[in-house]
Design a protein around this motif. Structure first.
Motif, PDB file in Angstrom:
ATOM      1  N   GLN A 287      76.654  50.082 -20.323  1.00  0.00           N
ATOM      2  CA  GLN A 287      75.409  49.333 -20.166  1.00  0.00           C
ATOM      3  C   GLN A 287      74.442  50.080 -19.263  1.00  0.00           C
ATOM      4  OE1 GLN A 287      77.077  46.081 -16.958  1.00  0.00           O
ATOM      5  NE2 GLN A 287      76.709  45.366 -19.019  1.00  0.00           N
ATOM      6  N   VAL A 288      73.177  49.668 -19.315  1.00  0.00           N
ATOM      7  CA  VAL A 288      72.143  50.352 -18.547  1.00  0.00           C
ATOM      8  C   VAL A 288      71.177  49.319 -17.984  1.00  0.00           C
ATOM      9  CG1 VAL A 288      70.789  50.833 -20.648  1.00  0.00           C
ATOM     10  CG2 VAL A 288      70.384  52.191 -18.611  1.00  0.00           C
ATOM     11  N   LEU A 289      70.736  49.557 -16.753  1.00  0.00           N
ATOM     12  CA  LEU A 289      69.783  48.661 -16.095  1.00  0.00           C
ATOM     13  C   LEU A 289      68.381  49.241 -16.246  1.00  0.00           C
ATOM     14  CD1 LEU A 289      69.360  46.183 -14.135  1.00  0.00           C
ATOM     15  CD2 LEU A 289      69.407  47.849 -12.304  1.00  0.00           C
ATOM     16  N   ILE A 290      67.475  48.403 -16.727  1.00  0.00           N
ATOM     17  CA  ILE A 290      66.094  48.843 -16.937  1.00  0.00           C
ATOM     18  C   ILE A 290      65.169  48.029 -16.052  1.00  0.00           C
ATOM     19  CG2 ILE A 290      64.204  48.741 -18.604  1.00  0.00           C
ATOM     20  CD1 ILE A 290      66.597  49.412 -20.617  1.00  0.00           C
ATOM     21  N   ARG A 291      64.320  48.745 -15.309  1.00  0.00           N
ATOM     22  CA  ARG A 291      63.302  48.061 -14.535  1.00  0.00           C
ATOM     23  C   ARG A 291      62.064  48.945 -14.489  1.00  0.00           C
ATOM     24  NH1 ARG A 291      63.407  50.781  -9.666  1.00  0.00           N
ATOM     25  NH2 ARG A 291      61.698  49.506  -8.938  1.00  0.00           N
TER      26      ARG A 291
ATOM     27  N   LEU B  42      75.242  48.907 -24.417  1.00  0.00           N
ATOM     28  CA  LEU B  42      75.138  49.973 -25.403  1.00  0.00           C
ATOM     29  C   LEU B  42      76.358  49.974 -26.319  1.00  0.00           C
ATOM     30  CD1 LEU B  42      73.927  52.743 -22.940  1.00  0.00           C
ATOM     31  CD2 LEU B  42      72.523  51.336 -24.441  1.00  0.00           C
ATOM     32  N   MET B  43      76.153  50.432 -27.552  1.00  0.00           N
ATOM     33  CA  MET B  43      77.243  50.431 -28.530  1.00  0.00           C
ATOM     34  C   MET B  43      77.659  51.839 -28.938  1.00  0.00           C
ATOM     35  SD  MET B  43      75.652  47.422 -30.875  1.00  0.00           S
ATOM     36  CE  MET B  43      77.050  47.049 -31.910  1.00  0.00           C
TER      37      MET B  43
ATOM     38  N   VAL C   6      63.966  44.732 -31.771  1.00  0.00           N
ATOM     39  CA  VAL C   6      63.983  45.486 -33.030  1.00  0.00           C
ATOM     40  C   VAL C   6      65.244  46.355 -33.089  1.00  0.00           C
ATOM     41  CG1 VAL C   6      62.798  47.250 -34.426  1.00  0.00           C
ATOM     42  CG2 VAL C   6      61.468  45.480 -33.279  1.00  0.00           C
ATOM     43  N   MET C   7      65.568  47.024 -31.987  1.00  0.00           N
ATOM     44  CA  MET C   7      66.769  47.870 -31.933  1.00  0.00           C
ATOM     45  C   MET C   7      68.032  47.027 -32.125  1.00  0.00           C
ATOM     46  SD  MET C   7      65.672  50.372 -28.805  1.00  0.00           S
ATOM     47  CE  MET C   7      67.054  51.479 -28.747  1.00  0.00           C
ATOM     48  N   GLN C   8      68.028  45.841 -31.525  1.00  0.00           N
ATOM     49  CA  GLN C   8      69.179  44.941 -31.606  1.00  0.00           C
ATOM     50  C   GLN C   8      69.361  44.425 -33.039  1.00  0.00           C
ATOM     51  OE1 GLN C   8      68.801  41.193 -29.483  1.00  0.00           O
ATOM     52  NE2 GLN C   8      70.817  41.478 -28.586  1.00  0.00           N
ATOM     53  N   LYS C   9      68.245  44.127 -33.703  1.00  0.00           N
ATOM     54  CA  LYS C   9      68.280  43.611 -35.077  1.00  0.00           C
ATOM     55  C   LYS C   9      68.967  44.604 -36.010  1.00  0.00           C
ATOM     56  CE  LYS C   9      64.661  43.468 -37.930  1.00  0.00           C
ATOM     57  NZ  LYS C   9      63.249  43.223 -38.269  1.00  0.00           N
ATOM     58  N   HIS C  10      68.776  45.889 -35.740  1.00  0.00           N
ATOM     59  CA  HIS C  10      69.389  46.927 -36.568  1.00  0.00           C
ATOM     60  C   HIS C  10      70.717  47.424 -35.993  1.00  0.00           C
ATOM     61  CE1 HIS C  10      65.961  47.027 -39.202  1.00  0.00           C
ATOM     62  NE2 HIS C  10      65.162  47.146 -38.176  1.00  0.00           N
ATOM     63  N   LYS C  11      71.273  46.681 -35.030  1.00  0.00           N
ATOM     64  CA  LYS C  11      72.596  46.952 -34.439  1.00  0.00           C
ATOM     65  C   LYS C  11      72.713  48.307 -33.744  1.00  0.00           C
ATOM     66  CE  LYS C  11      74.862  43.345 -36.633  1.00  0.00           C
ATOM     67  NZ  LYS C  11      73.701  42.473 -36.776  1.00  0.00           N
TER      68      LYS C  11
ATOM     69  N   GLY D  92      73.622  46.416 -28.205  1.00  0.00           N
ATOM     70  CA  GLY D  92      74.242  45.091 -28.204  1.00  0.00           C
ATOM     71  C   GLY D  92      73.313  44.069 -27.561  1.00  0.00           C
ATOM     72  N   GLU D  93      73.917  43.122 -26.897  1.00  0.00           N
ATOM     73  CA  GLU D  93      73.136  42.080 -26.226  1.00  0.00           C
ATOM     74  C   GLU D  93      72.371  42.680 -25.052  1.00  0.00           C
ATOM     75  OE1 GLU D  93      73.033  38.685 -27.125  1.00  0.00           O
ATOM     76  OE2 GLU D  93      74.023  39.515 -28.891  1.00  0.00           O
ATOM     77  N   PHE D  94      71.254  42.054 -24.704  1.00  0.00           N
ATOM     78  CA  PHE D  94      70.587  42.428 -23.467  1.00  0.00           C
ATOM     79  C   PHE D  94      70.164  41.168 -22.722  1.00  0.00           C
ATOM     80  CE2 PHE D  94      67.223  42.544 -26.659  1.00  0.00           C
ATOM     81  CZ  PHE D  94      66.186  41.857 -26.061  1.00  0.00           C
ATOM     82  N   GLU D  95      70.182  41.263 -21.390  1.00  0.00           N
ATOM     83  CA  GLU D  95      69.904  40.105 -20.542  1.00  0.00           C
ATOM     84  C   GLU D  95      68.721  40.415 -19.647  1.00  0.00           C
ATOM     85  OE1 GLU D  95      72.127  37.328 -17.172  1.00  0.00           O
ATOM     86  OE2 GLU D  95      73.144  39.111 -17.961  1.00  0.00           O
ATOM     87  N   ILE D  96      67.762  39.504 -19.630  1.00  0.00           N
ATOM     88  CA  ILE D  96      66.583  39.687 -18.786  1.00  0.00           C
ATOM     89  C   ILE D  96      66.830  38.988 -17.462  1.00  0.00           C
ATOM     90  CG2 ILE D  96      64.099  39.303 -18.587  1.00  0.00           C
ATOM     91  CD1 ILE D  96      64.302  39.048 -21.805  1.00  0.00           C
ATOM     92  N   ILE D  97      66.710  39.735 -16.367  1.00  0.00           N
ATOM     93  CA  ILE D  97      66.925  39.185 -15.029  1.00  0.00           C
ATOM     94  C   ILE D  97      65.568  38.986 -14.377  1.00  0.00           C
ATOM     95  CG2 ILE D  97      67.971  39.584 -12.775  1.00  0.00           C
ATOM     96  CD1 ILE D  97      69.864  41.597 -14.392  1.00  0.00           C
ATOM     97  N   ASP D  98      65.255  37.745 -14.066  1.00  0.00           N
ATOM     98  CA  ASP D  98      63.976  37.439 -13.429  1.00  0.00           C
ATOM     99  C   ASP D  98      64.172  37.502 -11.920  1.00  0.00           C
ATOM    100  OD1 ASP D  98      61.394  36.623 -12.882  1.00  0.00           O
ATOM    101  OD2 ASP D  98      61.911  34.493 -12.988  1.00  0.00           O
ATOM    102  N   ASP D  99      63.632  38.558 -11.297  1.00  0.00           N
ATOM    103  CA  ASP D  99      63.777  38.698  -9.838  1.00  0.00           C
ATOM    104  C   ASP D  99      62.481  38.300  -9.129  1.00  0.00           C
ATOM    105  OD1 ASP D  99      62.210  40.760 -10.628  1.00  0.00           O
ATOM    106  OD2 ASP D  99      63.436  42.363  -9.786  1.00  0.00           O
ATOM    107  N   ARG D 100      61.635  37.537  -9.819  1.00  0.00           N
ATOM    108  CA  ARG D 100      60.328  37.104  -9.319  1.00  0.00           C
ATOM    109  C   ARG D 100      59.401  38.275  -8.987  1.00  0.00           C
ATOM    110  NH1 ARG D 100      62.674  33.015  -5.808  1.00  0.00           N
ATOM    111  NH2 ARG D 100      62.930  31.076  -6.955  1.00  0.00           N
ATOM    112  N   ARG D 101      59.753  39.472  -9.506  1.00  0.00           N
ATOM    113  CA  ARG D 101      58.863  40.621  -9.384  1.00  0.00           C
ATOM    114  C   ARG D 101      58.571  41.087 -10.806  1.00  0.00           C
ATOM    115  NH1 ARG D 101      62.628  41.122  -5.750  1.00  0.00           N
ATOM    116  NH2 ARG D 101      62.143  41.155  -3.529  1.00  0.00           N
ATOM    117  N   ALA D 102      58.848  42.348 -11.090  1.00  0.00           N
ATOM    118  CA  ALA D 102      58.588  42.856 -12.439  1.00  0.00           C
ATOM    119  C   ALA D 102      59.727  42.522 -13.397  1.00  0.00           C
ATOM    120  CB  ALA D 102      58.352  44.359 -12.394  1.00  0.00           C
ATOM    121  N   GLY D 103      60.889  42.135 -12.854  1.00  0.00           N
ATOM    122  CA  GLY D 103      62.029  41.803 -13.697  1.00  0.00           C
ATOM    123  C   GLY D 103      62.886  43.008 -14.046  1.00  0.00           C
ATOM    124  N   LYS D 104      64.121  42.717 -14.452  1.00  0.00           N
ATOM    125  CA  LYS D 104      65.057  43.769 -14.846  1.00  0.00           C
ATOM    126  C   LYS D 104      65.699  43.357 -16.158  1.00  0.00           C
ATOM    127  CE  LYS D 104      66.463  45.250 -10.198  1.00  0.00           C
ATOM    128  NZ  LYS D 104      65.996  44.254  -9.229  1.00  0.00           N
TER     129      LYS D 104
END
Length: 149
Positions: A43-47, A84-85, A59-64, A67-79
């Motif tokens: 997995q990879v953390l994006i911010r 990854l598969m 779009v990337m997920q729709k074409h497999k 995998g899943e991705f989770e949005i983390i709301d840190d009350r700033r820009a978010g992460k």
């Protein structure tokens, strides 16, 4: 005299702060995903997070490709944490976001993707962010965002 005087040393003033500016959030995101995939990470953390990144990932997920991705709301820009598969070879952003007519989609696909029926070009259209196949089905052009395969 063998010691340098205090004037020779630059003593930073508190107001001499330099900040790096992030030019393209999407570019940074896709580079991080590509590098993590090459390194064999699970997995990879994006911010920071953005609406465009989320739509691109969907779009990337729709074409497999991811995998899943989770949005983390840190009350700033978010992460975003993306799982990854190991299917993704490369993804990138096209800057500037060139206008693409329906008739020109094929030209971009040929130039960007390694072979036919393999990989996707992502466009932002008046009907939302989608891959080139969906844009062709909906008979719409737009601006090019990036690609993945």
């Amino acid at each position: 005299p063998d010691r340098l005087s205090a004037a020779a040393w630059h003593i930073p003033h508190p107001l001499d702060t330099y900040t790096m500016v992030l030019i393209s959030v999407l570019n940074n995101c896709l580079k991080n995903i590509t590098h993590a995939e090459k390194a064999g990470k699970r997995q990879v953390l994006i911010r920071p997070a953005s609406k465009v990144i989320v739509k691109f990932l969907q779009v990337m997920q729709k074409h497999k490709y991811i995998g899943e991705f989770e949005i983390i709301d840190d009350r700033r820009a978010g992460k975003i944490v993306v799982s990854l598969m190991g299917r993704l070879n490369k993804c990138g952003v096209i800057s500037p976001r060139f206008d693409v007519k329906i008739s020109e989609i094929e030209k971009w696909v040929v130039n960007l993707l390694p072979s036919r029926n393999f990989g996707f070009v992502v466009l932002t259209t008046s009907l939302g962010i989608m891959d080139h196949e969906e844009a062709r089905r909906k008979h719409t052009g737009g601006k090019i965002l990036g690609f993945f395969y």
